[in-house]
Design an enzyme around this catalytic site. Structure first.
Site, PDB file in Angstrom:
ATOM      1  N   ILE A 104       0.933  -1.199   0.097  1.00  0.00           N
ATOM      2  CA  ILE A 104      -0.148   0.020   0.062  1.00  0.00           C
ATOM      3  C   ILE A 104       0.852   1.287  -0.113  1.00  0.00           C
ATOM      4  CG2 ILE A 104      -0.379   0.200   2.586  1.00  0.00           C
ATOM      5  CD1 ILE A 104      -3.079   0.988   2.258  1.00  0.00           C
ATOM      6  N   ASP A 105       2.089   1.089   0.663  1.00  0.00           N
ATOM      7  CA  ASP A 105       3.136   2.363   0.604  1.00  0.00           C
ATOM      8  C   ASP A 105       3.786   2.821  -0.564  1.00  0.00           C
ATOM      9  OD1 ASP A 105       2.566   2.314   3.506  1.00  0.00           O
ATOM     10  OD2 ASP A 105       4.290   0.993   3.923  1.00  0.00           O
ATOM     11  N   ARG A 149       4.625   5.095   7.018  1.00  0.00           N
ATOM     12  CA  ARG A 149       5.357   5.326   8.138  1.00  0.00           C
ATOM     13  C   ARG A 149       6.826   5.900   7.823  1.00  0.00           C
ATOM     14  NH1 ARG A 149       5.765  -1.244   9.206  1.00  0.00           N
ATOM     15  NH2 ARG A 149       6.871  -1.573   7.274  1.00  0.00           N
ATOM     16  N   ARG A 244     -11.010  18.999  14.101  1.00  0.00           N
ATOM     17  CA  ARG A 244     -11.074  17.795  14.257  1.00  0.00           C
ATOM     18  C   ARG A 244     -10.114  16.665  13.628  1.00  0.00           C
ATOM     19  NH1 ARG A 244     -14.223  19.740  17.591  1.00  0.00           N
ATOM     20  NH2 ARG A 244     -16.592  19.242  17.612  1.00  0.00           N
ATOM     21  N   ARG A 253      -7.323  -0.464   3.976  1.00  0.00           N
ATOM     22  CA  ARG A 253      -6.274  -1.591   3.642  1.00  0.00           C
ATOM     23  C   ARG A 253      -7.074  -2.603   3.115  1.00  0.00           C
ATOM     24  NH1 ARG A 253      -1.091  -2.756   6.958  1.00  0.00           N
ATOM     25  NH2 ARG A 253      -2.366  -3.914   8.000  1.00  0.00           N
TER      26      ARG A 253
HETATM   27  O1  F6P Z   1       3.887  -1.487   5.613  1.00  0.00           O
HETATM   28  C1  F6P Z   1       2.778  -1.353   5.156  1.00  0.00           C
HETATM   29  C2  F6P Z   1       1.971  -0.507   6.376  1.00  0.00           C
HETATM   30  O2  F6P Z   1       0.643  -0.395   5.802  1.00  0.00           O
HETATM   31  C3  F6P Z   1       2.509   0.810   6.976  1.00  0.00           C
HETATM   32  O3  F6P Z   1       2.134   2.026   6.283  1.00  0.00           O
HETATM   33  C4  F6P Z   1       2.017   0.882   8.256  1.00  0.00           C
HETATM   34  O4  F6P Z   1       2.847   1.576   9.179  1.00  0.00           O
HETATM   35  C5  F6P Z   1       1.906  -0.445   8.769  1.00  0.00           C
HETATM   36  O5  F6P Z   1       1.725  -1.375   7.653  1.00  0.00           O
HETATM   37  C6  F6P Z   1       1.111  -0.826   9.729  1.00  0.00           C
HETATM   38  O6  F6P Z   1       1.207  -2.345  10.191  1.00  0.00           O
HETATM   39  P1  F6P Z   1       0.499  -2.850  10.942  1.00  0.00           P
HETATM   40  O7  F6P Z   1      -0.784  -3.670  10.068  1.00  0.00           O
HETATM   41  O8  F6P Z   1       1.083  -4.149  11.629  1.00  0.00           O
HETATM   42  O9  F6P Z   1      -0.232  -2.197  12.119  1.00  0.00           O
END
Ligand code: F6P
Length: 319
Positions: A104-105, A149, A244, A253
């Protein structure tokens, strides 16, 4: 050229829970009919995990032994830089491994886009627009936090597509005072509301130690306070305008893939199977422009951050 029937003759073993599946022997045969309803479903029918075999002294050997025991000739690893980084190591050790970029990133060096990304951007864009609508009705500032992240791809593209007032990404520092100033400037121009997009990984300078996953990445989504909440409080205090915060995080996701992702994934998967039949290994299937290509796995699986040019364009619409 490979015929469809030849692909149908292959035995496909699905490995569950990512690398954990090969460490714990969790695999099952997948039949052609199992794919039938999968095209429009988000997530993964095989499940996933953040297990890193490299954390285990002989993790790679266990993975190799599992592949051998299950008589798997070639492995297609589907994932982001962590999953594909392990795949590259496995390939270095002599296993037949290919990679497909799924994150997704959108932060993989070897491909223009990874699948899942544009679905997330589409969904995020709609949600930002919805927040902008309620923000306009109530004359409020709406702060929305999205995943990313250490890469600002989702924030910048969805923010750009939704016409966000300001976007904050991890790669390019924006000082928060200037965010409040911009909100005030909008007021002077008669814009009584604003929508601000912030990536979860932006360092606003208030977070302490954050728990890390097995790959050493901070689990920002588990933080006590979100960037959105912090920024919203700051803006309200600085400007006096009701503000807000919303964290979209994991909501985007699990959405059904959009047409682009469905077609790109189908083309990538088909190419990967053809590549196996041609005897290839150590490559990542990627998209460059409109073309499906092969790049070396070790290079392709490295990180890629938001580029200066995309940021320059996004920034020019702030305010
Ligand atoms: O690595 C993809 C990601 O979607 C990051 O953008 C996000 O910080 C992380 O996964 C979240 O991870 P988890 O689902 O383990 O909380």
């Amino acid at each position: 050229m490979l015929k469809a029937a030849e692909i149908r003759d292959d035995t496909v073993i699905g490995i569950e829970a990512g690398w954990a599946g090969l460490l714990e022997n969790r695999m099952r045969e997948i039949k052609f009919a199992d794919f039938e309803d999968a095209i429009g479903v988000g997530g993964t029918m095989l499940t996933t995990s953040r297990t890193n075999p490299l954390k285990n002294d002989n993790g790679i050997e266990i993975v190799q032994a599992s592949l051998k025991k299950a008589e798997i000739d070639a492995l297609i690893a589907v994932g982001g830089d962590d999953t594909l980084g392990v795949a590259a190591k496995l390939s270095e050790k002599g296993a037949r491994v290919l990679g497909i970029p799924k994150t997704i990133d959108n932060d993989l060096a070897g491909t223009d886009y990874s699948f899942g990304f544009f679905t997330a951007v589409d969904e995020t864009m709609k949600l930002i627009e919805s927040l902008a609508t309620t923000g306009r009705s109530h004359e409020r500032v709406m702060v929305v936090e999205v995943m990313g992240r250490d890469a600002g791809w989702i924030a910048s593209l969805s923010g750009m597509a939704a016409g966000a007032s300001i976007i904050l990404v991890p790669e390019f520092k924006t000082d928060i005072e200037s965010v409040a100033d911009m909100v005030m400037l909008r007021q002077k121009r008669g814009k009584k509301s604003a929508v601000i997009v912030v990536a979860e990984g932006v360092d606003l300078g208030y977070k302490g130690e954050i728990e890390k996953d097995e790959f050493g990445h901070p689990l920002v989504a588990k933080s006590d306070e979100s960037n959105a909440a912090f920024l919203a409080r700051y803006i309200e205090k600085k400007t006096g305008i009701e503000t807000r915060a919303t964290v979209l995080g994991h909501t985007v996701r699990g959405t059904p893939p959009n047409a682009y992702d469905r077609v790109m994934t189908t083309r990538m998967g088909f190419h990967a199977v053809e590549a196996i039949h041609k005897g290839r290994s150590g490559i990542m299937v990627a998209i460059h422009g409109l073309d499906i290509v092969e790049v070396p796995l070790a290079e392709g699986s490295k990180k890629r951050y938001l580029d200066g040019e995309t940021w320059r364009v996004a920034k020019s619409f702030f305010g």
